[in-house]
Design a protein around this motif. Structure first.
Motif, PDB file in Angstrom:
ATOM      1  N   SER A  64      20.903  23.951  27.844  1.00 52.01           N
ATOM      2  CA  SER A  64      20.919  25.065  29.103  1.00 52.01           C
ATOM      3  C   SER A  64      22.164  23.656  30.171  1.00 52.01           C
ATOM      4  O   SER A  64      22.501  23.726  30.539  1.00 52.01           O
ATOM      5  CB  SER A  64      20.087  26.459  29.621  1.00 52.01           C
ATOM      6  OG  SER A  64      19.911  26.560  28.685  1.00 52.01           O
ATOM      7  N   TYR A  65      20.662  23.229  30.887  1.00 47.64           N
ATOM      8  CA  TYR A  65      21.011  22.119  31.529  1.00 47.64           C
ATOM      9  C   TYR A  65      21.729  20.886  31.280  1.00 47.64           C
ATOM     10  O   TYR A  65      23.163  20.783  32.155  1.00 47.64           O
ATOM     11  CB  TYR A  65      19.205  21.815  32.875  1.00 47.64           C
ATOM     12  CG  TYR A  65      18.790  22.741  33.504  1.00 47.64           C
ATOM     13  CD1 TYR A  65      19.130  23.145  34.608  1.00 47.64           C
ATOM     14  CD2 TYR A  65      17.690  23.043  33.231  1.00 47.64           C
ATOM     15  CE1 TYR A  65      19.329  23.910  35.563  1.00 47.64           C
ATOM     16  CE2 TYR A  65      17.128  24.076  34.327  1.00 47.64           C
ATOM     17  CZ  TYR A  65      17.522  24.290  35.458  1.00 47.64           C
ATOM     18  OH  TYR A  65      16.934  25.169  36.209  1.00 47.64           O
ATOM     19  N   GLU A  66      22.031  20.382  30.265  1.00 52.79           N
ATOM     20  CA  GLU A  66      22.436  19.488  29.841  1.00 52.79           C
ATOM     21  C   GLU A  66      24.197  20.610  29.399  1.00 52.79           C
ATOM     22  O   GLU A  66      24.871  19.327  30.250  1.00 52.79           O
ATOM     23  CB  GLU A  66      22.069  19.338  28.639  1.00 52.79           C
ATOM     24  CG  GLU A  66      22.599  17.938  28.017  1.00 52.79           C
ATOM     25  CD  GLU A  66      22.389  16.540  28.570  1.00 52.79           C
ATOM     26  OE1 GLU A  66      22.749  15.350  28.605  1.00 52.79           O
ATOM     27  OE2 GLU A  66      21.342  16.691  28.678  1.00 52.79           O
ATOM     28  N   GLN A  67      24.085  21.564  29.428  1.00 53.73           N
ATOM     29  CA  GLN A  67      25.556  21.605  28.816  1.00 53.73           C
ATOM     30  C   GLN A  67      26.328  22.467  29.864  1.00 53.73           C
ATOM     31  O   GLN A  67      27.804  22.065  30.412  1.00 53.73           O
ATOM     32  CB  GLN A  67      25.764  23.145  27.818  1.00 53.73           C
ATOM     33  CG  GLN A  67      24.662  22.604  26.227  1.00 53.73           C
ATOM     34  CD  GLN A  67      24.857  24.058  26.070  1.00 53.73           C
ATOM     35  OE1 GLN A  67      24.369  25.302  26.234  1.00 53.73           O
ATOM     36  NE2 GLN A  67      24.235  24.265  24.789  1.00 53.73           N
ATOM     37  N   ASN A  68      25.285  22.378  31.275  1.00 53.47           N
ATOM     38  CA  ASN A  68      26.031  22.860  32.247  1.00 53.47           C
ATOM     39  C   ASN A  68      26.062  21.731  33.278  1.00 53.47           C
ATOM     40  O   ASN A  68      26.795  21.784  34.134  1.00 53.47           O
ATOM     41  CB  ASN A  68      25.006  23.768  33.942  1.00 53.47           C
ATOM     42  CG  ASN A  68      25.336  24.317  34.295  1.00 53.47           C
ATOM     43  OD1 ASN A  68      25.815  25.494  33.863  1.00 53.47           O
ATOM     44  ND2 ASN A  68      24.940  24.839  35.109  1.00 53.47           N
ATOM     45  N   LYS A  69      25.694  20.468  32.993  1.00 58.22           N
ATOM     46  CA  LYS A  69      26.640  19.079  33.664  1.00 58.22           C
ATOM     47  C   LYS A  69      27.866  19.265  33.856  1.00 58.22           C
ATOM     48  O   LYS A  69      28.544  18.792  34.771  1.00 58.22           O
ATOM     49  CB  LYS A  69      26.071  17.889  33.514  1.00 58.22           C
ATOM     50  CG  LYS A  69      24.555  17.590  33.312  1.00 58.22           C
ATOM     51  CD  LYS A  69      23.674  16.528  32.338  1.00 58.22           C
ATOM     52  CE  LYS A  69      22.039  16.161  33.615  1.00 58.22           C
ATOM     53  NZ  LYS A  69      21.561  14.911  32.125  1.00 58.22           N
ATOM     54  N   VAL A  70      28.486  19.608  32.429  1.00 60.56           N
ATOM     55  CA  VAL A  70      31.088  19.403  32.546  1.00 60.56           C
ATOM     56  C   VAL A  70      30.344  20.224  34.101  1.00 60.56           C
ATOM     57  O   VAL A  70      32.015  19.673  34.656  1.00 60.56           O
ATOM     58  CB  VAL A  70      30.329  19.969  30.941  1.00 60.56           C
ATOM     59  CG1 VAL A  70      32.158  20.160  31.353  1.00 60.56           C
ATOM     60  CG2 VAL A  70      30.363  18.443  30.170  1.00 60.56           C
ATOM     61  N   TYR A  71      30.130  21.457  33.760  1.00 58.21           N
ATOM     62  CA  TYR A  71      30.364  22.539  34.627  1.00 58.21           C
ATOM     63  C   TYR A  71      30.177  22.136  35.859  1.00 58.21           C
ATOM     64  O   TYR A  71      31.169  22.220  37.066  1.00 58.21           O
ATOM     65  CB  TYR A  71      30.050  24.393  34.352  1.00 58.21           C
ATOM     66  CG  TYR A  71      29.509  25.066  35.525  1.00 58.21           C
ATOM     67  CD1 TYR A  71      30.421  25.562  35.965  1.00 58.21           C
ATOM     68  CD2 TYR A  71      28.613  24.728  36.141  1.00 58.21           C
ATOM     69  CE1 TYR A  71      31.074  26.496  37.059  1.00 58.21           C
ATOM     70  CE2 TYR A  71      28.809  25.554  37.649  1.00 58.21           C
ATOM     71  CZ  TYR A  71      29.535  26.526  38.013  1.00 58.21           C
ATOM     72  OH  TYR A  71      29.322  26.988  39.552  1.00 58.21           O
ATOM     73  N   GLU A  72      29.200  21.592  36.300  1.00 57.36           N
ATOM     74  CA  GLU A  72      29.068  21.389  37.158  1.00 57.36           C
ATOM     75  C   GLU A  72      29.949  19.807  37.811  1.00 57.36           C
ATOM     76  O   GLU A  72      29.322  19.658  39.673  1.00 57.36           O
ATOM     77  CB  GLU A  72      27.031  20.145  37.768  1.00 57.36           C
ATOM     78  CG  GLU A  72      25.854  21.768  37.595  1.00 57.36           C
ATOM     79  CD  GLU A  72      24.472  21.453  36.973  1.00 57.36           C
ATOM     80  OE1 GLU A  72      24.669  20.132  36.947  1.00 57.36           O
ATOM     81  OE2 GLU A  72      23.391  22.284  37.397  1.00 57.36           O
ATOM     82  N   LYS A  73      29.977  19.189  37.296  1.00 54.14           N
ATOM     83  CA  LYS A  73      31.059  18.078  37.642  1.00 54.14           C
ATOM     84  C   LYS A  73      32.159  18.780  37.792  1.00 54.14           C
ATOM     85  O   LYS A  73      32.457  18.235  39.385  1.00 54.14           O
ATOM     86  CB  LYS A  73      30.744  17.389  36.317  1.00 54.14           C
ATOM     87  CG  LYS A  73      32.173  16.134  36.467  1.00 54.14           C
ATOM     88  CD  LYS A  73      32.186  15.215  35.533  1.00 54.14           C
ATOM     89  CE  LYS A  73      33.591  14.709  35.492  1.00 54.14           C
ATOM     90  NZ  LYS A  73      34.234  13.722  34.159  1.00 54.14           N
ATOM     91  N   TRP A  74      33.035  19.530  37.145  1.00 57.05           N
ATOM     92  CA  TRP A  74      34.518  20.021  37.659  1.00 57.05           C
ATOM     93  C   TRP A  74      33.950  20.847  38.691  1.00 57.05           C
ATOM     94  O   TRP A  74      34.381  21.073  39.988  1.00 57.05           O
ATOM     95  CB  TRP A  74      35.231  21.345  36.156  1.00 57.05           C
ATOM     96  CG  TRP A  74      34.924  20.127  35.404  1.00 57.05           C
ATOM     97  CD1 TRP A  74      35.120  19.056  33.887  1.00 57.05           C
ATOM     98  CD2 TRP A  74      36.702  18.888  35.722  1.00 57.05           C
ATOM     99  NE1 TRP A  74      35.601  18.760  33.697  1.00 57.05           N
ATOM    100  CE2 TRP A  74      36.682  18.265  34.676  1.00 57.05           C
ATOM    101  CE3 TRP A  74      37.403  18.973  36.852  1.00 57.05           C
ATOM    102  CZ2 TRP A  74      37.558  17.248  33.958  1.00 57.05           C
ATOM    103  CZ3 TRP A  74      38.547  17.607  36.595  1.00 57.05           C
ATOM    104  CH2 TRP A  74      38.677  17.113  35.590  1.00 57.05           C
ATOM    105  N   PHE A  75      32.727  21.598  39.298  1.00 56.71           N
ATOM    106  CA  PHE A  75      32.439  22.211  40.029  1.00 56.71           C
ATOM    107  C   PHE A  75      32.313  22.060  41.405  1.00 56.71           C
ATOM    108  O   PHE A  75      32.727  22.435  42.519  1.00 56.71           O
ATOM    109  CB  PHE A  75      31.262  23.501  39.946  1.00 56.71           C
ATOM    110  CG  PHE A  75      31.204  24.053  41.505  1.00 56.71           C
ATOM    111  CD1 PHE A  75      31.554  25.504  41.994  1.00 56.71           C
ATOM    112  CD2 PHE A  75      29.943  23.876  41.867  1.00 56.71           C
ATOM    113  CE1 PHE A  75      31.528  26.568  42.583  1.00 56.71           C
ATOM    114  CE2 PHE A  75      29.533  24.987  43.176  1.00 56.71           C
ATOM    115  CZ  PHE A  75      30.973  25.838  43.892  1.00 56.71           C
TER     116      PHE A  75
END
Length: 213
Positions: free
Chosen positions: A121-132
């Motif tokens: 979940s944290y790994e998948q969330n990295k893309v979101y965190e980058k753009w956010f």
């Protein structure tokens, strides 16, 4: 000892080995689960604090958009705060989803399954965190521009541009310092990944010791 007795003795011994392995695995899982439980409790408190803080920021943003305390004269001046409100909502939803995953998966799954799920979940969330992070940085950078028309009317063009440039430079410096200090690095993922590695390592050691016996 005849063949049948030998088979029975071997079956008993095999069951003892399997029982020993099961006990060892339960001890190992219990130990890692205790560590993870402490981490989960800490993260849930952290996420709760973030949600309260985001809620307060969202109320403040709505107050700016509806009350116009800075005496904005143009609709364009409100755009950074509209974008900020969107960022706050996105962050709130993301934190809530992570909180729910932590809560649901920890209580309803074996520790190994939980750790793999939360790391993914944290790994998948990295893309979101980058753009956010990029969007939030952009919003922080353009907020000083919303005050530019008022500054021009009050202090003149050159002074207004200089003050705005200084505010934008300050924003850049703050983000750079925060980045260098690791403010945007997910330490929670690293901790859970370490727990998963420790769990697999201890299980492998236990299995090797039992096989040597």
């Amino acid at each position: 000892m005849n063949l049948d007795e030998l088979k029975i003795a071997w079956q008993v011994y095999d069951k003892k080995i399997q029982s020993s392995q099961a006990i060892n695995e339960k001890i190992i899982e219990s130990m890692i689960k205790e560590k993870s439980s402490s981490r989960v409790a800490s993260i849930k408190k952290q996420y709760l604090f973030f949600c309260i803080m985001l809620g307060a920021e969202f109320i403040l943003t709505i107050a700016i958009l509806t009350g116009n305390p800075f005496d904005f004269k143009y609709s364009l001046q409100f755009i950074p705060y509209i974008l900020l409100g969107i960022c706050i909502m996105i962050a709130f939803i993301n934190i809530f989803q992570l909180y729910k995953k932590l809560n649901d998966h920890f209580s309803g799954n074996p520790i190994g399954v939980f750790l793999r799920t939360v790391v993914e979940s944290y790994e998948q969330n990295k893309v979101y965190e980058k753009w956010f992070g990029i969007l939030f940085f952009a919003v922080g950078l353009i907020i000083p521009l919303s005050f530019l028309p008022n500054k021009i009317a009050k202090n003149g063009l050159s002074t207004a541009l200089l003050e705005t440039a200084l505010m934008m430079t300050g924003t850049l410096v703050l983000y750079w310092v925060a980045f260098r200090l690791g403010a945007f690095k997910s330490r929670n993922e690293e901790k859970f990944r370490n727990y998963l590695h420790e769990l697999n390592e201890l299980k492998a050691m236990s299995l090797e010791l039992d096989s040597n016996d």
